[in-house]
Structure formats: C-alpha cells, structure tokens
Design an enzyme around this catalytic site. Sequence first.
Site, PDB file in Angstrom:
ATOM      1  N   GLY A   1     -30.330   7.553  16.405  1.00 48.48           N
ATOM      2  CA  GLY A   1     -30.156   8.996  16.310  1.00 48.48           C
ATOM      3  C   GLY A   1     -28.727   9.500  16.333  1.00 48.48           C
ATOM      4  O   GLY A   1     -27.895   8.996  17.067  1.00 48.48           O
ATOM      5  N   HIS A   2     -28.417  10.457  15.499  1.00 47.75           N
ATOM      6  CA  HIS A   2     -27.211  11.214  15.735  1.00 47.75           C
ATOM      7  C   HIS A   2     -27.452  12.706  15.552  1.00 47.75           C
ATOM      8  O   HIS A   2     -28.409  13.123  14.921  1.00 47.75           O
ATOM      9  CB  HIS A   2     -25.981  10.693  14.997  1.00 47.75           C
ATOM     10  CG  HIS A   2     -26.137  10.484  13.546  1.00 47.75           C
ATOM     11  ND1 HIS A   2     -25.711   9.340  12.936  1.00 47.75           N
ATOM     12  CD2 HIS A   2     -26.650  11.264  12.606  1.00 47.75           C
ATOM     13  CE1 HIS A   2     -25.972   9.447  11.660  1.00 47.75           C
ATOM     14  NE2 HIS A   2     -26.536  10.599  11.431  1.00 47.75           N
ATOM     15  N   THR A   3     -26.548  13.435  16.180  1.00 45.79           N
ATOM     16  CA  THR A   3     -26.731  14.870  16.246  1.00 45.79           C
ATOM     17  C   THR A   3     -25.747  15.546  15.312  1.00 45.79           C
ATOM     18  O   THR A   3     -24.562  15.239  15.334  1.00 45.79           O
ATOM     19  CB  THR A   3     -26.458  15.328  17.697  1.00 45.79           C
ATOM     20  OG1 THR A   3     -27.206  14.465  18.562  1.00 45.79           O
ATOM     21  CG2 THR A   3     -26.880  16.752  17.926  1.00 45.79           C
TER      22      THR A   3
ATOM     23  N   LYS B   1     -20.328   8.649  14.325  1.00 42.53           N
ATOM     24  CA  LYS B   1     -20.516   8.525  12.869  1.00 42.53           C
ATOM     25  C   LYS B   1     -21.035   9.813  12.264  1.00 42.53           C
ATOM     26  O   LYS B   1     -20.726  10.136  11.126  1.00 42.53           O
ATOM     27  CB  LYS B   1     -21.512   7.402  12.550  1.00 42.53           C
ATOM     28  CG  LYS B   1     -20.981   6.022  12.840  1.00 42.53           C
ATOM     29  CD  LYS B   1     -21.971   4.951  12.436  1.00 42.53           C
ATOM     30  CE  LYS B   1     -23.171   4.836  13.345  1.00 42.53           C
ATOM     31  NZ  LYS B   1     -22.897   4.358  14.690  1.00 42.53           N
ATOM     32  N   GLY B   2     -21.809  10.554  13.070  1.00 45.25           N
ATOM     33  CA  GLY B   2     -22.476  11.751  12.553  1.00 45.25           C
ATOM     34  C   GLY B   2     -21.515  12.727  11.903  1.00 45.25           C
ATOM     35  O   GLY B   2     -21.729  13.175  10.783  1.00 45.25           O
TER      36      GLY B   2
ATOM     37  N   GLY C   1     -12.002  16.603  18.433  1.00 42.27           N
ATOM     38  CA  GLY C   1     -12.952  17.460  19.137  1.00 42.27           C
ATOM     39  C   GLY C   1     -14.309  17.349  18.482  1.00 42.27           C
ATOM     40  O   GLY C   1     -14.409  16.831  17.361  1.00 42.27           O
TER      41      GLY C   1
ATOM     42  N   ASN D   1     -33.883   4.105  16.195  1.00 46.39           N
ATOM     43  CA  ASN D   1     -33.075   3.905  17.403  1.00 46.39           C
ATOM     44  C   ASN D   1     -31.638   4.333  17.126  1.00 46.39           C
ATOM     45  O   ASN D   1     -30.724   3.958  17.827  1.00 46.39           O
ATOM     46  CB  ASN D   1     -33.082   2.417  17.816  1.00 46.39           C
ATOM     47  CG  ASN D   1     -32.696   1.495  16.667  1.00 46.39           C
ATOM     48  OD1 ASN D   1     -32.602   1.925  15.532  1.00 46.39           O
ATOM     49  ND2 ASN D   1     -32.482   0.237  16.973  1.00 46.39           N
TER      50      ASN D   1
ATOM     51  N   GLN E   1     -26.201   1.934  14.065  1.00 46.89           N
ATOM     52  CA  GLN E   1     -25.585   1.043  15.072  1.00 46.89           C
ATOM     53  C   GLN E   1     -24.172   0.662  14.624  1.00 46.89           C
ATOM     54  O   GLN E   1     -23.495   1.511  14.072  1.00 46.89           O
ATOM     55  CB  GLN E   1     -26.457  -0.192  15.354  1.00 46.89           C
ATOM     56  CG  GLN E   1     -27.762   0.128  16.047  1.00 46.89           C
ATOM     57  CD  GLN E   1     -28.909   0.264  15.084  1.00 46.89           C
ATOM     58  OE1 GLN E   1     -28.932  -0.360  14.052  1.00 46.89           O
ATOM     59  NE2 GLN E   1     -29.863   1.097  15.419  1.00 46.89           N
TER      60      GLN E   1
ATOM     61  N   THR F   1     -28.593  -5.827  17.611  1.00 47.32           N
ATOM     62  CA  THR F   1     -29.762  -5.206  17.023  1.00 47.32           C
ATOM     63  C   THR F   1     -30.390  -6.218  16.066  1.00 47.32           C
ATOM     64  O   THR F   1     -29.816  -7.281  15.825  1.00 47.32           O
ATOM     65  CB  THR F   1     -29.351  -3.872  16.358  1.00 47.32           C
ATOM     66  OG1 THR F   1     -30.505  -3.097  16.121  1.00 47.32           O
ATOM     67  CG2 THR F   1     -28.581  -4.071  15.068  1.00 47.32           C
TER      68      THR F   1
ATOM     69  N   ASP G   1     -22.170   4.456  18.845  1.00 44.46           N
ATOM     70  CA  ASP G   1     -21.796   5.753  19.432  1.00 44.46           C
ATOM     71  C   ASP G   1     -20.363   6.144  19.098  1.00 44.46           C
ATOM     72  O   ASP G   1     -19.694   6.838  19.857  1.00 44.46           O
ATOM     73  CB  ASP G   1     -21.983   5.749  20.962  1.00 44.46           C
ATOM     74  CG  ASP G   1     -23.360   5.259  21.356  1.00 44.46           C
ATOM     75  OD1 ASP G   1     -24.329   5.836  20.846  1.00 44.46           O
ATOM     76  OD2 ASP G   1     -23.465   4.303  22.145  1.00 44.46           O
ATOM     77  N   GLU G   2     -19.870   5.718  17.944  1.00 47.36           N
ATOM     78  CA  GLU G   2     -18.481   6.019  17.558  1.00 47.36           C
ATOM     79  C   GLU G   2     -18.310   7.455  17.078  1.00 47.36           C
ATOM     80  O   GLU G   2     -17.178   7.896  16.884  1.00 47.36           O
ATOM     81  CB  GLU G   2     -18.017   5.065  16.434  1.00 47.36           C
ATOM     82  CG  GLU G   2     -17.889   3.608  16.850  1.00 47.36           C
ATOM     83  CD  GLU G   2     -19.135   2.817  16.516  1.00 47.36           C
ATOM     84  OE1 GLU G   2     -20.160   3.440  16.159  1.00 47.36           O
ATOM     85  OE2 GLU G   2     -19.098   1.578  16.618  1.00 47.36           O
TER      86      GLU G   2
ATOM     87  N   LYS H   1     -12.580  10.949  18.609  1.00 48.35           N
ATOM     88  CA  LYS H   1     -12.417  11.229  20.035  1.00 48.35           C
ATOM     89  C   LYS H   1     -10.999  10.951  20.573  1.00 48.35           C
ATOM     90  O   LYS H   1     -10.842  10.540  21.724  1.00 48.35           O
ATOM     91  CB  LYS H   1     -13.459  10.445  20.834  1.00 48.35           C
ATOM     92  CG  LYS H   1     -14.888  10.932  20.552  1.00 48.35           C
ATOM     93  CD  LYS H   1     -15.871  10.313  21.487  1.00 48.35           C
ATOM     94  CE  LYS H   1     -16.975  11.274  21.870  1.00 48.35           C
ATOM     95  NZ  LYS H   1     -17.896  10.769  22.865  1.00 48.35           N
ATOM     96  N   LEU H   2      -9.990  11.152  19.718  1.00 54.81           N
ATOM     97  CA  LEU H   2      -8.618  10.974  20.197  1.00 54.81           C
ATOM     98  C   LEU H   2      -8.339  11.952  21.344  1.00 54.81           C
ATOM     99  O   LEU H   2      -7.612  11.636  22.287  1.00 54.81           O
ATOM    100  CB  LEU H   2      -7.632  11.209  19.047  1.00 54.81           C
ATOM    101  CG  LEU H   2      -6.175  10.887  19.366  1.00 54.81           C
ATOM    102  CD1 LEU H   2      -5.987   9.388  19.589  1.00 54.81           C
ATOM    103  CD2 LEU H   2      -5.232  11.361  18.257  1.00 54.81           C
TER     104      LEU H   2
HETATM  105  P1  GDP Z   1     -23.093   8.095  16.494  1.00 52.56           P
HETATM  106  O1  GDP Z   1     -24.094   7.475  17.424  1.00 52.56           O
HETATM  107  O2  GDP Z   1     -21.985   7.166  16.152  1.00 52.56           O
HETATM  108  O3  GDP Z   1     -23.729   8.707  15.296  1.00 52.56           O
HETATM  109  O4  GDP Z   1     -22.420   9.237  17.337  1.00 52.56           O
HETATM  110  P2  GDP Z   1     -22.625  10.803  17.225  1.00 52.56           P
HETATM  111  O5  GDP Z   1     -22.333  11.212  15.851  1.00 52.56           O
HETATM  112  O6  GDP Z   1     -23.937  11.149  17.831  1.00 52.56           O
HETATM  113  O7  GDP Z   1     -21.411  11.318  18.120  1.00 52.56           O
HETATM  114  C1  GDP Z   1     -21.383  11.166  19.495  1.00 52.56           C
HETATM  115  C2  GDP Z   1     -20.823  12.398  20.164  1.00 52.56           C
HETATM  116  O8  GDP Z   1     -19.413  12.453  20.030  1.00 52.56           O
HETATM  117  C3  GDP Z   1     -21.363  13.710  19.632  1.00 52.56           C
HETATM  118  O9  GDP Z   1     -21.695  14.513  20.727  1.00 52.56           O
HETATM  119  C4  GDP Z   1     -20.174  14.298  18.876  1.00 52.56           C
HETATM  120  O10 GDP Z   1     -20.170  15.710  18.905  1.00 52.56           O
HETATM  121  C5  GDP Z   1     -19.018  13.762  19.647  1.00 52.56           C
HETATM  122  N1  GDP Z   1     -17.788  13.640  18.868  1.00 52.56           N
HETATM  123  C6  GDP Z   1     -17.646  13.138  17.609  1.00 52.56           C
HETATM  124  N2  GDP Z   1     -16.334  13.145  17.244  1.00 52.56           N
HETATM  125  C7  GDP Z   1     -15.637  13.661  18.296  1.00 52.56           C
HETATM  126  C8  GDP Z   1     -14.246  13.896  18.541  1.00 52.56           C
HETATM  127  O11 GDP Z   1     -13.359  13.631  17.718  1.00 52.56           O
HETATM  128  N3  GDP Z   1     -13.898  14.436  19.775  1.00 52.56           N
HETATM  129  C9  GDP Z   1     -14.846  14.728  20.718  1.00 52.56           C
HETATM  130  N4  GDP Z   1     -14.444  15.236  21.890  1.00 52.56           N
HETATM  131  N5  GDP Z   1     -16.160  14.511  20.513  1.00 52.56           N
HETATM  132  C10 GDP Z   1     -16.556  13.989  19.331  1.00 52.56           C
END
Ligand code: GDP
Length: 426
Positions: A40-42, A16-17, A415, A38, A224, A239, A13-14, A331-332
């Site tokens: 998924g990313h958005t 990556k998407g 963001g 398992n 993952q 996993t 959940d870092e 997510k800084l």
């Molecule tokens: P993954 O499981 O690693 O692929 O994670 P996702 O790509 O699904 O990202 C998880 C969530 O974090 C999504 O809702 C993104 O929009 C959000 N996100 C990604 N980067 C940032 C960021 O720099 N800041 C904020 N606030 N949200 C972010």
Amino acid sequence: MPATVVVGTQWGDEGKGKLTDLVAKEMQMVVRYQGGHNAGHTLVVDGESFALQLVPSGVLYPHITPVIGNGVVVDPFVLLAEIDTLEAKGVDCSRLKVSGNAHLILPYHQELDMLTERYLGKNKLGTTKRGIGPTYADKAMRVGIRAQDVLDEKIFRQKLDAVLEDKNRLLAKVYNRLPFDADELANRIFTEVVPRLSPYIADTVGLVHEALDADQHVLFEGAQATFLDLDQGTYPFVTSSNPVAGGACPGAGIGPLDIQRIIGIAKAYITRVGAGPFPTELFDAHGDTLVDRGHEFGTNTGRRRRPGWFDAVMMRHAVRLNSLSELAITKLDILDSFETLKVCVGYDVDGRRHDRLPYHQSDLHVAKPIYVELPGWQTNLTEVREKKDLPAEAVAYLQFLQDQVGAPIGFVGVGPGRDQYVHFNA
Ligand code: GDP
C-alpha cells in the site's frame, strides 16, 4: 517506446507514492509488475487521501490506463473492495485492466500463510499473512489458479478440486484444521467475484505492447524494494517476488530493451521493517529522532521501523542490480535537525574492508559500517523548491551520496506535500 520503471532501492517505505504520482502525470499507462496487496501507498490528491494497495496509482488520472500485470498476485475480494472504495470517492475504475495470467490469492492461501508463520515460531518471517507467499509458491509449483481460469467455470472447478485435495490434506493432517469445501468456495467465486471481475480481465501484455508501439509513455511500478527481492534481497527476510527493475520484464511481459529510464527511490537515511541484517542500524537517540521526525511506523501494523544512516554500500549494489539511470532521494527534510550526518561508505568484516556488499550473509550480519561524517545544515528545508536555495551542507550531502553510489540524483523530497521537492541536477 518510452518505458520508465520506478523501483525502491532499500527495504521499502522509501516514499515511492509521491514520485510515482509526479511522473504518472506524463504517462498514458501505469503497470504494476509484482507483489500483492501488501504494498500500500498513500496518495493525497486535491486534499483527499487515497490508500491504494493493489490498484496502480494511475487510476486517479482519467488519462491513464491502470494495469495489474501478470506478475502480481490478486486477492479478488480485496481488489473488488478497493474498487468499491475508490468509486465511492468518485474515482472511475472502469479503465482498469487485470492480466488474465495474474495468479489469484484464494482463502486457503491466507489460512496457510497464517498457519505456517505460527508453526515457524520464533523463526517466523513476519509476513503480512495475506496469502501472498503461498500464492507465489503455488505458481512455482504449477498448481496456481489464474484470473483467466474464472472465465471458464469447468476449468476453474477442475483446478480448484485438484488443488484443494492437496491443501485439505495438509490442513487436516498437519495443522489439524477444517478442510475447505470446494462447492462452497466455487459458489462464492462465481456469485461474488466472476460477474464483477470478468470485465477487467484482459491480455495486458498485448495492451502494454500496443501502447509502447504507439509511443505512449508507460510507467512500470515496482512494489516493496530491491533488498526485499526474492533473489537479490537478504533472503529469507524478503518478499516472494522480484521488485528489482528487471522484474518488470517477466512481470509485465516486456523485454529488457523496452525499458528506457529506471528511477530508483531512496530515503536520505534508511529503515527496515521486521527481522534481518541491517549494518547501519541505530539504537541511540539519533535513531529515535529519525523515527519520530520521519513518522517511521508501519502504515498497516503501526510497528516501529528500524532506523539507520544512509548505506552507500547497499546503494551501489542497488544501482548495479537495477541499472538505475537516476536516483530520487526522499525525506531529506527529516535530517534537518542533525548537527552532523553519517554515511556508510564501506564495511569492516572481521578486520577486512568491503566496498561491495559481501556475498555471504553471515558477513552482512557482523559487518561494521565505516562512516564518513558530514556537517548537517540545521535549517528547515520544507520551504525550499530550488537547488540554489538549498544550504551548502545539504548540497554537499547530496553530492557526496551521488559520488558514492555512482548515479545522478534527480528529484529530492523535502516534505510530504506534492509540491515539496527540488530538482537536484536540473
Ligand atoms: P512507499 O511505501 O514507498 O510507497 O511509501 P509512501 O509513498 O507511502 O511514503 C511514505 C510516507 O513518507 C508518506 O506518508 C509520505 O507522505 C511521506 N513522504 C514522502 N516523501 C517525503 C519527503 O520528502 N519528506 C517527508 N517529510 N515525508 C515524505
């Protein structure tokens, strides 16, 4: 041979998407090398949201060939449903390639996943119950069924009959369940799956090498994350495949020297889903702030993720395990409201300091983080696009992380939006 790997460096959940999406633009091919549906990313493209579980993110770009590598386990029903959803939104999936060597998740894998979790009771691993673990187990037991097997009805039937004999015995005698009917399952596969899946099945190892030989840019997408790796993660809370960057080699059929760039993704803090050791876990109001501001709830399950401060000990280990050439911090902006921030730089295990991840997991369970406290910036970062506009405290925080973990920071997310990032070392 410009090959790039993108890998999660924490417990998933870092984010990556977004980074994958950003680098995908320069790519001609995007290959997934492990995991199943398992992962998924958005992605948000032109205001429309796409939830991808199995199909590589490259599918959204017409110039990219999306590839599901041999290391991925594929639920054919899920894959076809995902293709239908994407095509209903106008995404052309005809370029998709599925490795003939990818193992298939079949309905008995899901049934066994559910039953074994229930049987383990309070010791359960918290799997996603999608049959992924049992499919990898069958692969290792050499009784798996691969995508290429559906291209020959006789071979498929022989393999299915052999494996069902064993599974049905287990289901009936151990779990008191009804057996699977081989005729019925084969019929479903040959009517619902084979006609639609066959055109996608390909020699993906050959295709990847053709692309690399032609100097095309190929992205290998890990699902993952490092500490969920079957071999290198916090076993058994892991996993059942190898997300570490090296997993791209067996999972996609390339050699280690084919890889030129390895980007590790880490949040500016850390979260974990489900059970397992977590030295920097926060149980206080700071943890609640991270969860609330970061929307740290599982995408599929809605489960609250466990929050914690950035752990440089783990990250140093992740840098080594993955040969990271650079780190992307996401997510800084979630840290914007904090007066001070803590970074774990070592562990205290029964009075002894550890700067490296202790090899014995019992030590990790009792490890007390040794923190360095840094001033927060208490400024909204979401509008910042250039390093020079970052507050000095944010620069100092990133610089500190970089020095602690020993890998340069490139991309920094500020963001959720596609354009909300800063190049730190540009
Ligand atoms: P993954 O499981 O690693 O692929 O994670 P996702 O790509 O699904 O990202 C998880 C969530 O974090 C999504 O809702 C993104 O929009 C959000 N996100 C990604 N980067 C940032 C960021 O720099 N800041 C904020 N606030 N949200 C972010």
